[in-house]
Design an enzyme around this catalytic site. Structure first.
Site, PDB file in Angstrom:
ATOM      1  N   VAL A  83      12.731  23.689  -7.902  1.00  0.00           N
ATOM      2  CA  VAL A  83      12.186  22.365  -7.561  1.00  0.00           C
ATOM      3  C   VAL A  83      10.707  22.272  -7.949  1.00  0.00           C
ATOM      4  CG1 VAL A  83      11.820  20.685  -5.707  1.00  0.00           C
ATOM      5  CG2 VAL A  83      13.852  22.126  -5.685  1.00  0.00           C
ATOM      6  N   LYS A 125      14.086  21.761   3.886  1.00  0.00           N
ATOM      7  CA  LYS A 125      14.822  21.263   5.058  1.00  0.00           C
ATOM      8  C   LYS A 125      14.806  22.237   6.227  1.00  0.00           C
ATOM      9  CE  LYS A 125      17.323  22.898   1.704  1.00  0.00           C
ATOM     10  NZ  LYS A 125      17.883  22.691   0.413  1.00  0.00           N
ATOM     11  N   VAL A 157      16.600  16.004   2.278  1.00  0.00           N
ATOM     12  CA  VAL A 157      18.007  15.622   2.483  1.00  0.00           C
ATOM     13  C   VAL A 157      18.497  14.824   1.276  1.00  0.00           C
ATOM     14  CG1 VAL A 157      19.655  14.394   3.948  1.00  0.00           C
ATOM     15  CG2 VAL A 157      17.640  15.459   4.977  1.00  0.00           C
ATOM     16  N   ILE A 181      18.533  11.432  -3.651  1.00  0.00           N
ATOM     17  CA  ILE A 181      18.941  10.166  -3.013  1.00  0.00           C
ATOM     18  C   ILE A 181      17.850   9.674  -2.071  1.00  0.00           C
ATOM     19  CG2 ILE A 181      20.674   9.045  -1.552  1.00  0.00           C
ATOM     20  CD1 ILE A 181      22.584  11.348  -2.155  1.00  0.00           C
ATOM     21  N   LYS A 217      20.228  19.322   7.504  1.00  0.00           N
ATOM     22  CA  LYS A 217      20.061  17.970   6.954  1.00  0.00           C
ATOM     23  C   LYS A 217      20.558  16.896   7.927  1.00  0.00           C
ATOM     24  CE  LYS A 217      20.236  19.586   2.170  1.00  0.00           C
ATOM     25  NZ  LYS A 217      21.153  19.943   1.070  1.00  0.00           N
TER      26      LYS A 217
HETATM   27  N1  HSE Z   1      21.431  24.197  -1.702  1.00  0.00           N
HETATM   28  C1  HSE Z   1      21.264  22.797  -1.469  1.00  0.00           C
HETATM   29  C2  HSE Z   1      22.562  22.095  -1.819  1.00  0.00           C
HETATM   30  C3  HSE Z   1      20.133  22.313  -2.299  1.00  0.00           C
HETATM   31  O1  HSE Z   1      23.422  22.709  -2.456  1.00  0.00           O
HETATM   32  O2  HSE Z   1      22.745  20.949  -1.452  1.00  0.00           O
HETATM   33  C4  HSE Z   1      19.688  20.912  -1.999  1.00  0.00           C
HETATM   34  O3  HSE Z   1      19.204  20.788  -0.695  1.00  0.00           O
END
Ligand code: HSE
Length: 416
Positions: A12, A100, A127, A131, A200
Protein backbone atom coordinates in the site's frame (compact mmCIF):
# COMPACT_ATOMS: atom_id res chain seq x y z
CA UNK A 1 3.19 22.95 -0.54
CA UNK A 2 2.27 20.17 1.92
CA UNK A 3 4.92 17.55 2.71
CA UNK A 4 3.88 14.00 3.40
CA UNK A 5 5.91 11.11 4.84
CA UNK A 6 4.98 7.49 4.23
CA UNK A 7 5.72 4.93 6.96
CA UNK A 8 6.14 1.47 5.40
CA UNK A 9 7.06 1.01 1.76
CA UNK A 10 5.09 -2.21 1.25
CA UNK A 11 2.18 -2.93 -1.09
CA UNK A 12 0.00 0.00 0.00
CA UNK A 13 2.79 2.47 0.92
CA UNK A 14 4.49 2.13 -2.45
CA UNK A 15 1.07 2.50 -4.10
CA UNK A 16 0.52 5.80 -2.24
CA UNK A 17 3.84 7.17 -3.53
CA UNK A 18 3.03 5.96 -7.04
CA UNK A 19 -0.40 7.64 -7.13
CA UNK A 20 0.86 10.95 -5.72
CA UNK A 21 3.59 10.99 -8.38
CA UNK A 22 1.38 9.83 -11.26
CA UNK A 23 -1.66 12.03 -10.56
CA UNK A 24 0.27 14.84 -8.85
CA UNK A 25 -1.13 17.66 -10.99
CA UNK A 26 -4.82 16.80 -10.59
CA UNK A 27 -4.36 15.86 -6.91
CA UNK A 28 -2.80 19.27 -6.20
CA UNK A 29 -5.58 21.03 -8.13
CA UNK A 30 -8.26 19.20 -6.13
CA UNK A 31 -6.47 19.73 -2.81
CA UNK A 32 -5.74 23.41 -3.55
CA UNK A 33 -2.04 22.96 -2.74
CA UNK A 34 0.83 20.88 -4.06
CA UNK A 35 1.25 17.58 -2.19
CA UNK A 36 4.72 16.10 -2.12
CA UNK A 37 6.16 12.90 -0.61
CA UNK A 38 9.27 14.09 1.24
CA UNK A 39 10.35 10.93 3.07
CA UNK A 40 9.58 7.21 3.26
CA UNK A 41 10.41 5.18 6.36
CA UNK A 42 11.27 1.51 6.02
CA UNK A 43 13.86 -0.73 7.66
CA UNK A 44 14.42 -2.65 4.40
CA UNK A 45 16.70 -1.69 1.51
CA UNK A 46 15.22 -0.92 -1.89
CA UNK A 47 18.27 -0.36 -4.13
CA UNK A 48 16.25 -0.65 -7.35
CA UNK A 49 13.31 1.49 -6.34
CA UNK A 50 12.75 4.80 -8.17
CA UNK A 51 11.97 6.24 -4.71
CA UNK A 52 15.23 5.04 -3.08
CA UNK A 53 16.48 8.60 -2.45
CA UNK A 54 13.43 9.31 -0.29
CA UNK A 55 13.79 6.21 1.85
CA UNK A 56 15.22 6.50 5.36
CA UNK A 57 15.60 4.04 8.21
CA UNK A 58 15.68 6.81 10.80
CA UNK A 59 12.24 7.84 12.19
CA UNK A 60 13.73 11.14 13.43
CA UNK A 61 14.17 12.26 9.80
CA UNK A 62 10.38 12.39 9.74
CA UNK A 63 9.19 13.06 13.28
CA UNK A 64 11.73 15.83 13.92
CA UNK A 65 11.10 17.51 10.56
CA UNK A 66 8.51 20.26 11.14
CA UNK A 67 7.99 20.67 7.40
CA UNK A 68 6.38 17.19 7.28
CA UNK A 69 2.78 17.77 8.30
CA UNK A 70 0.99 14.63 7.19
CA UNK A 71 2.04 11.07 8.00
CA UNK A 72 0.72 8.13 6.01
CA UNK A 73 0.97 4.99 8.13
CA UNK A 74 0.93 1.83 6.03
CA UNK A 75 3.07 -0.36 8.29
CA UNK A 76 0.13 -2.36 9.60
CA UNK A 77 -0.34 -4.13 12.94
CA UNK A 78 -0.65 -2.61 16.37
CA UNK A 79 3.03 -2.66 17.35
CA UNK A 80 5.43 -0.04 16.02
CA UNK A 81 2.60 1.52 13.98
CA UNK A 82 0.81 2.32 17.27
CA UNK A 83 3.88 4.05 18.69
CA UNK A 84 4.54 6.04 15.49
CA UNK A 85 0.90 7.11 15.22
CA UNK A 86 0.87 8.38 18.81
CA UNK A 87 4.20 10.17 18.26
CA UNK A 88 2.92 11.81 15.08
CA UNK A 89 -0.41 12.95 16.55
CA UNK A 90 1.28 14.23 19.72
CA UNK A 91 3.60 16.33 17.59
CA UNK A 92 0.61 17.86 15.77
CA UNK A 93 1.02 15.89 12.54
CA UNK A 94 -2.08 14.57 10.76
CA UNK A 95 -2.17 10.80 10.29
CA UNK A 96 -3.83 8.83 7.50
CA UNK A 97 -3.85 5.04 7.61
CA UNK A 98 -5.04 1.82 6.02
CA UNK A 99 -4.30 -0.05 9.26
CA UNK A 100 -7.57 -1.66 10.36
CA UNK A 101 -5.98 -3.56 13.26
CA UNK A 102 -4.76 -0.34 14.82
CA UNK A 103 -7.99 1.56 14.21
CA UNK A 104 -10.13 -1.31 15.52
CA UNK A 105 -8.07 -1.83 18.66
CA UNK A 106 -6.88 1.70 19.58
CA UNK A 107 -9.34 3.88 17.62
CA UNK A 108 -10.92 5.76 20.57
CA UNK A 109 -7.55 6.65 22.09
CA UNK A 110 -6.01 7.77 18.78
CA UNK A 111 -9.05 9.82 17.78
CA UNK A 112 -8.99 11.52 21.19
CA UNK A 113 -5.28 12.25 20.79
CA UNK A 114 -5.91 13.70 17.33
CA UNK A 115 -8.64 15.95 18.71
CA UNK A 116 -6.44 17.17 21.58
CA UNK A 117 -3.74 18.12 19.09
CA UNK A 118 -6.10 19.70 16.54
CA UNK A 119 -5.21 17.26 13.81
CA UNK A 120 -6.98 14.51 11.90
CA UNK A 121 -6.73 10.74 12.13
CA UNK A 122 -8.38 9.39 8.97
CA UNK A 123 -8.73 5.77 7.88
CA UNK A 124 -10.94 5.48 4.79
CA UNK A 125 -8.65 2.74 3.43
CA UNK A 126 -9.02 0.57 6.53
CA UNK A 127 -12.30 -0.92 5.30
CA UNK A 128 -13.19 -2.03 1.77
CA UNK A 129 -9.86 -1.09 0.17
CA UNK A 130 -10.73 1.47 -2.52
CA UNK A 131 -14.47 1.58 -1.77
CA UNK A 132 -15.62 4.88 -0.29
CA UNK A 133 -17.49 3.70 2.81
CA UNK A 134 -16.26 5.34 6.02
CA UNK A 135 -16.86 8.94 4.96
CA UNK A 136 -20.19 8.19 3.19
CA UNK A 137 -21.37 6.33 6.30
CA UNK A 138 -20.30 9.17 8.57
CA UNK A 139 -21.41 12.06 6.38
CA UNK A 140 -23.75 11.20 3.50
CA UNK A 141 -25.86 8.82 5.61
CA UNK A 142 -25.65 10.94 8.78
CA UNK A 143 -29.38 11.70 8.69
CA UNK A 144 -30.25 8.01 9.10
CA UNK A 145 -30.52 5.72 12.04
CA UNK A 146 -28.46 2.82 10.72
CA UNK A 147 -30.06 -0.55 11.53
CA UNK A 148 -27.84 -3.06 9.82
CA UNK A 149 -24.56 -3.54 7.97
CA UNK A 150 -23.94 -6.73 5.99
CA UNK A 151 -20.79 -7.15 3.99
CA UNK A 152 -18.09 -9.08 2.26
CA UNK A 153 -15.15 -7.29 3.81
CA UNK A 154 -12.15 -9.47 3.05
CA UNK A 155 -10.75 -9.67 -0.48
CA UNK A 156 -8.45 -12.63 0.18
CA UNK A 157 -11.16 -14.99 1.42
CA UNK A 158 -13.60 -13.83 -1.24
CA UNK A 159 -10.93 -14.53 -3.85
CA UNK A 160 -10.32 -18.02 -2.39
CA UNK A 161 -14.03 -18.90 -2.21
CA UNK A 162 -14.63 -17.59 -5.77
CA UNK A 163 -11.74 -19.65 -7.13
CA UNK A 164 -12.99 -22.75 -5.31
CA UNK A 165 -16.45 -22.25 -6.77
CA UNK A 166 -15.60 -21.17 -10.31
CA UNK A 167 -12.38 -23.07 -11.02
CA UNK A 168 -12.66 -25.95 -8.55
CA UNK A 169 -9.27 -24.87 -7.17
CA UNK A 170 -8.28 -26.09 -3.77
CA UNK A 171 -7.92 -23.77 -0.81
CA UNK A 172 -4.09 -23.63 -0.67
CA UNK A 173 -3.64 -22.91 -4.37
CA UNK A 174 -6.20 -20.08 -4.27
CA UNK A 175 -4.56 -18.62 -1.14
CA UNK A 176 -1.14 -18.59 -2.83
CA UNK A 177 -2.63 -16.67 -5.76
CA UNK A 178 -4.24 -14.13 -3.43
CA UNK A 179 -0.88 -13.64 -1.70
CA UNK A 180 0.92 -13.21 -5.03
CA UNK A 181 -1.61 -10.54 -6.02
CA UNK A 182 -0.86 -8.60 -2.83
CA UNK A 183 -4.32 -9.06 -1.28
CA UNK A 184 -3.44 -11.10 1.79
CA UNK A 185 -2.15 -9.84 5.12
CA UNK A 186 1.53 -10.51 5.97
CA UNK A 187 0.21 -13.41 8.05
CA UNK A 188 -2.85 -14.61 6.09
CA UNK A 189 -4.30 -16.24 9.22
CA UNK A 190 -5.97 -12.89 9.91
CA UNK A 191 -7.76 -13.17 6.55
CA UNK A 192 -8.61 -16.86 6.66
CA UNK A 193 -9.77 -16.97 10.26
CA UNK A 194 -11.96 -13.88 9.84
CA UNK A 195 -10.04 -11.50 12.14
CA UNK A 196 -9.49 -8.95 9.35
CA UNK A 197 -13.21 -8.89 8.48
CA UNK A 198 -14.01 -8.68 12.20
CA UNK A 199 -11.86 -5.57 12.63
CA UNK A 200 -13.55 -4.02 9.61
CA UNK A 201 -17.13 -4.68 10.76
CA UNK A 202 -16.14 -3.28 14.18
CA UNK A 203 -14.88 -0.08 12.51
CA UNK A 204 -18.01 0.28 10.35
CA UNK A 205 -20.27 -0.40 13.32
CA UNK A 206 -18.45 2.18 15.44
CA UNK A 207 -18.98 4.76 12.70
CA UNK A 208 -22.59 3.78 12.00
CA UNK A 209 -23.81 3.48 15.58
CA UNK A 210 -21.66 6.34 16.87
CA UNK A 211 -20.10 4.36 19.69
CA UNK A 212 -17.03 2.17 19.95
CA UNK A 213 -17.64 -1.45 19.03
CA UNK A 214 -14.81 -3.62 20.32
CA UNK A 215 -13.74 -6.26 17.77
CA UNK A 216 -12.71 -8.56 20.63
CA UNK A 217 -16.39 -8.98 21.55
CA UNK A 218 -17.51 -10.04 18.06
CA UNK A 219 -17.97 -13.77 17.35
CA UNK A 220 -15.57 -14.67 14.53
CA UNK A 221 -15.23 -17.82 12.45
CA UNK A 222 -13.11 -18.14 9.30
CA UNK A 223 -13.34 -20.15 6.08
CA UNK A 224 -10.73 -22.84 6.74
CA UNK A 225 -13.42 -25.53 7.22
CA UNK A 226 -15.19 -24.76 3.93
CA UNK A 227 -14.71 -27.52 1.35
CA UNK A 228 -15.46 -27.95 -2.34
CA UNK A 229 -18.34 -30.25 -1.30
CA UNK A 230 -19.88 -27.45 0.79
CA UNK A 231 -19.68 -25.23 -2.30
CA UNK A 232 -21.44 -27.87 -4.38
CA UNK A 233 -24.22 -28.23 -1.82
CA UNK A 234 -24.64 -24.44 -1.82
CA UNK A 235 -24.87 -24.50 -5.60
CA UNK A 236 -27.66 -27.04 -5.44
CA UNK A 237 -29.57 -24.56 -3.25
CA UNK A 238 -29.01 -21.79 -5.87
CA UNK A 239 -26.65 -20.25 -3.34
CA UNK A 240 -22.97 -19.86 -2.63
CA UNK A 241 -20.70 -19.66 0.42
CA UNK A 242 -19.27 -16.27 1.40
CA UNK A 243 -17.45 -14.92 4.44
CA UNK A 244 -20.10 -12.55 5.77
CA UNK A 245 -19.56 -9.84 8.36
CA UNK A 246 -22.70 -8.37 9.80
CA UNK A 247 -23.91 -6.15 12.57
CA UNK A 248 -27.38 -5.09 13.54
CA UNK A 249 -28.80 -2.68 16.06
CA UNK A 250 -31.15 -4.45 18.47
CA UNK A 251 -32.53 -1.95 20.97
CA UNK A 252 -29.51 -0.27 22.54
CA UNK A 253 -27.29 -3.29 21.81
CA UNK A 254 -25.60 -4.69 18.73
CA UNK A 255 -25.74 -8.20 17.30
CA UNK A 256 -22.58 -8.83 15.27
CA UNK A 257 -20.69 -11.77 13.82
CA UNK A 258 -18.23 -12.85 11.15
CA UNK A 259 -18.68 -16.32 9.69
CA UNK A 260 -19.06 -18.24 6.46
CA UNK A 261 -22.68 -18.11 5.31
CA UNK A 262 -24.87 -19.62 2.63
CA UNK A 263 -25.94 -16.68 0.44
CA UNK A 264 -28.90 -17.06 -1.95
CA UNK A 265 -28.62 -15.93 -5.58
CA UNK A 266 -31.36 -13.36 -4.90
CA UNK A 267 -28.99 -11.52 -2.52
CA UNK A 268 -26.74 -8.93 -4.25
CA UNK A 269 -23.76 -10.26 -2.25
CA UNK A 270 -24.04 -13.56 -4.19
CA UNK A 271 -22.47 -11.97 -7.28
CA UNK A 272 -19.57 -10.30 -5.48
CA UNK A 273 -16.60 -12.28 -6.75
CA UNK A 274 -12.82 -12.45 -6.35
CA UNK A 275 -11.14 -9.48 -4.64
CA UNK A 276 -14.30 -7.37 -4.75
CA UNK A 277 -15.94 -6.36 -1.48
CA UNK A 278 -19.49 -5.13 -1.00
CA UNK A 279 -21.30 -3.57 1.92
CA UNK A 280 -25.07 -3.23 2.26
CA UNK A 281 -26.13 -0.59 4.78
CA UNK A 282 -29.73 -0.30 5.96
CA UNK A 283 -30.87 3.07 7.24
CA UNK A 284 -34.32 4.20 8.38
CA UNK A 285 -34.59 6.94 5.80
CA UNK A 286 -32.66 5.56 2.85
CA UNK A 287 -33.51 1.86 3.11
CA UNK A 288 -30.81 -0.32 1.58
CA UNK A 289 -27.72 1.20 0.01
CA UNK A 290 -24.87 -0.87 -1.40
CA UNK A 291 -21.18 -0.06 -1.81
CA UNK A 292 -19.08 -2.19 -4.15
CA UNK A 293 -15.50 -2.22 -5.40
CA UNK A 294 -12.03 -3.63 -5.05
CA UNK A 295 -11.49 -4.48 -1.40
CA UNK A 296 -7.73 -5.07 -1.44
CA UNK A 297 -4.65 -4.54 -3.56
CA UNK A 298 -2.01 -1.89 -4.02
CA UNK A 299 -3.63 0.90 -6.02
CA UNK A 300 -7.28 0.52 -4.90
CA UNK A 301 -6.22 0.78 -1.25
CA UNK A 302 -3.72 3.56 -1.98
CA UNK A 303 -6.49 5.45 -3.78
CA UNK A 304 -8.46 5.67 -0.53
CA UNK A 305 -5.35 6.67 1.46
CA UNK A 306 -4.51 9.50 -0.95
CA UNK A 307 -8.16 10.68 -0.88
CA UNK A 308 -7.81 11.15 2.89
CA UNK A 309 -4.61 13.14 2.39
CA UNK A 310 -6.43 15.37 -0.13
CA UNK A 311 -9.34 15.75 2.32
CA UNK A 312 -6.98 17.03 5.01
CA UNK A 313 -5.21 19.46 2.67
CA UNK A 314 -8.48 20.72 1.21
CA UNK A 315 -9.76 21.54 4.68
CA UNK A 316 -6.40 22.69 5.97
CA UNK A 317 -6.45 24.15 9.46
CA UNK A 318 -9.51 22.18 10.54
CA UNK A 319 -9.45 19.08 12.65
CA UNK A 320 -12.17 16.76 13.76
CA UNK A 321 -13.52 13.65 12.23
CA UNK A 322 -14.90 10.73 14.09
CA UNK A 323 -15.89 10.70 17.70
CA UNK A 324 -15.97 7.18 19.06
CA UNK A 325 -17.10 7.29 22.61
CA UNK A 326 -16.80 4.13 24.60
CA UNK A 327 -20.44 4.33 25.73
CA UNK A 328 -20.88 0.75 26.87
CA UNK A 329 -18.14 -1.92 27.00
CA UNK A 330 -20.89 -4.50 27.01
CA UNK A 331 -22.74 -3.37 23.86
CA UNK A 332 -22.50 -6.66 21.90
CA UNK A 333 -25.20 -9.31 22.30
CA UNK A 334 -23.81 -12.78 23.09
CA UNK A 335 -23.82 -14.85 19.86
CA UNK A 336 -25.71 -17.58 21.74
CA UNK A 337 -28.64 -15.22 22.16
CA UNK A 338 -28.91 -14.41 18.45
CA UNK A 339 -31.03 -16.39 15.99
CA UNK A 340 -30.11 -18.01 12.68
CA UNK A 341 -30.75 -20.95 10.36
CA UNK A 342 -28.01 -23.52 9.78
CA UNK A 343 -27.09 -25.71 6.82
CA UNK A 344 -25.98 -29.06 8.29
CA UNK A 345 -24.10 -32.01 6.78
CA UNK A 346 -24.12 -35.36 8.54
CA UNK A 347 -22.16 -38.54 7.88
CA UNK A 348 -24.63 -41.32 8.69
CA UNK A 349 -24.69 -45.09 9.17
CA UNK A 350 -28.21 -45.58 8.02
CA UNK A 351 -30.03 -42.88 6.05
CA UNK A 352 -33.54 -43.93 6.98
CA UNK A 353 -33.13 -43.90 10.75
CA UNK A 354 -30.89 -40.82 10.66
CA UNK A 355 -33.59 -38.93 8.76
CA UNK A 356 -36.13 -39.95 11.36
CA UNK A 357 -33.87 -38.71 14.15
CA UNK A 358 -33.20 -35.39 12.39
CA UNK A 359 -36.97 -34.88 12.15
CA UNK A 360 -37.38 -35.61 15.84
CA UNK A 361 -34.52 -33.36 16.95
CA UNK A 362 -34.85 -30.41 14.55
CA UNK A 363 -38.54 -30.59 13.60
CA UNK A 364 -39.30 -29.46 10.06
CA UNK A 365 -36.12 -29.17 7.99
CA UNK A 366 -35.44 -28.53 4.32
CA UNK A 367 -33.57 -31.53 2.86
CA UNK A 368 -30.75 -30.71 0.45
CA UNK A 369 -29.39 -33.01 -2.28
CA UNK A 370 -26.05 -32.23 -3.88
CA UNK A 371 -26.18 -31.72 -7.67
CA UNK A 372 -24.98 -34.77 -9.59
CA UNK A 373 -24.51 -38.14 -7.90
CA UNK A 374 -24.51 -36.79 -4.36
CA UNK A 375 -22.34 -38.19 -1.61
CA UNK A 376 -22.70 -41.64 -0.14
CA UNK A 377 -23.73 -41.98 3.53
CA UNK A 378 -24.46 -38.28 3.81
CA UNK A 379 -27.50 -36.26 4.75
CA UNK A 380 -27.77 -32.51 4.38
CA UNK A 381 -30.50 -30.14 5.47
CA UNK A 382 -31.33 -26.57 6.48
CA UNK A 383 -32.77 -26.05 9.95
CA UNK A 384 -35.45 -23.60 10.98
CA UNK A 385 -34.49 -20.28 12.58
CA UNK A 386 -33.73 -20.51 16.26
CA UNK A 387 -31.17 -19.30 18.79
CA UNK A 388 -27.53 -20.32 18.49
CA UNK A 389 -27.75 -21.60 22.07
CA UNK A 390 -30.53 -24.02 21.10
CA UNK A 391 -28.68 -25.03 17.89
CA UNK A 392 -25.63 -25.99 19.94
CA UNK A 393 -27.78 -28.28 22.09
CA UNK A 394 -29.45 -29.82 19.03
CA UNK A 395 -26.07 -30.44 17.35
CA UNK A 396 -24.85 -32.20 20.50
CA UNK A 397 -27.98 -34.36 20.64
CA UNK A 398 -27.80 -35.37 16.97
CA UNK A 399 -24.03 -35.99 17.15
CA UNK A 400 -24.54 -38.49 19.97
CA UNK A 401 -27.15 -40.55 18.13
CA UNK A 402 -26.18 -44.07 16.98
CA UNK A 403 -27.22 -43.53 13.36
CA UNK A 404 -24.97 -40.46 13.01
CA UNK A 405 -21.24 -41.03 12.53
CA UNK A 406 -20.19 -37.39 12.42
CA UNK A 407 -21.40 -33.82 11.90
CA UNK A 408 -19.31 -32.91 8.83
CA UNK A 409 -20.02 -29.18 8.84
CA UNK A 410 -22.53 -26.56 9.92
CA UNK A 411 -22.77 -23.26 8.04
CA UNK A 412 -25.04 -20.34 8.90
CA UNK A 413 -27.62 -19.27 6.32
CA UNK A 414 -27.76 -15.54 5.63
CA UNK A 415 -31.27 -14.22 6.19
CA UNK A 416 -33.02 -11.84 3.79
N1 HSE B 1 -5.99 -8.65 3.53
C1 HSE B 1 -7.03 -7.70 3.31
C2 HSE B 1 -8.08 -8.34 2.42
C3 HSE B 1 -6.44 -6.49 2.69
O1 HSE B 1 -7.80 -9.39 1.83
O2 HSE B 1 -9.18 -7.83 2.32
C4 HSE B 1 -7.37 -5.32 2.60
O3 HSE B 1 -7.76 -4.87 3.86
Amino acid sequence: MINVAVLGYGVVGSGVVEIIKKNGMSISEKAGQKICVKKILDIRDFPDSPDRDLITKNPEDIFEDPSIEIIVETIGGAGVAYKFTKDALSKGKHVVTSNKELVATHGPELLKLAKENNVNYLFEASVGGGIPIIRPLNRCLAANEIYRITGILNGTTNYILSQMKREGKDFDEALKEAQAKGYAEADPTADIEGHDACRKIAILSSIAYNEFVDCNNIYTEGISKISLEDMKYAESMNSTVKLIALSEKVGDKIAARVSPAIVKNSNPLYNVENVFNAIIVKGDAIGDVMFYGRGAGKLPTASAVVADVIEIVKHWGTSGGYDWQVKNQDNIIDINDTETKFFVRLKVKDEYSAKEVVGKVFGDVEWVKMCGDGLKDELAFVTGKTSEKKHKRLFETIGEHDSVIQIINTIRVLGD
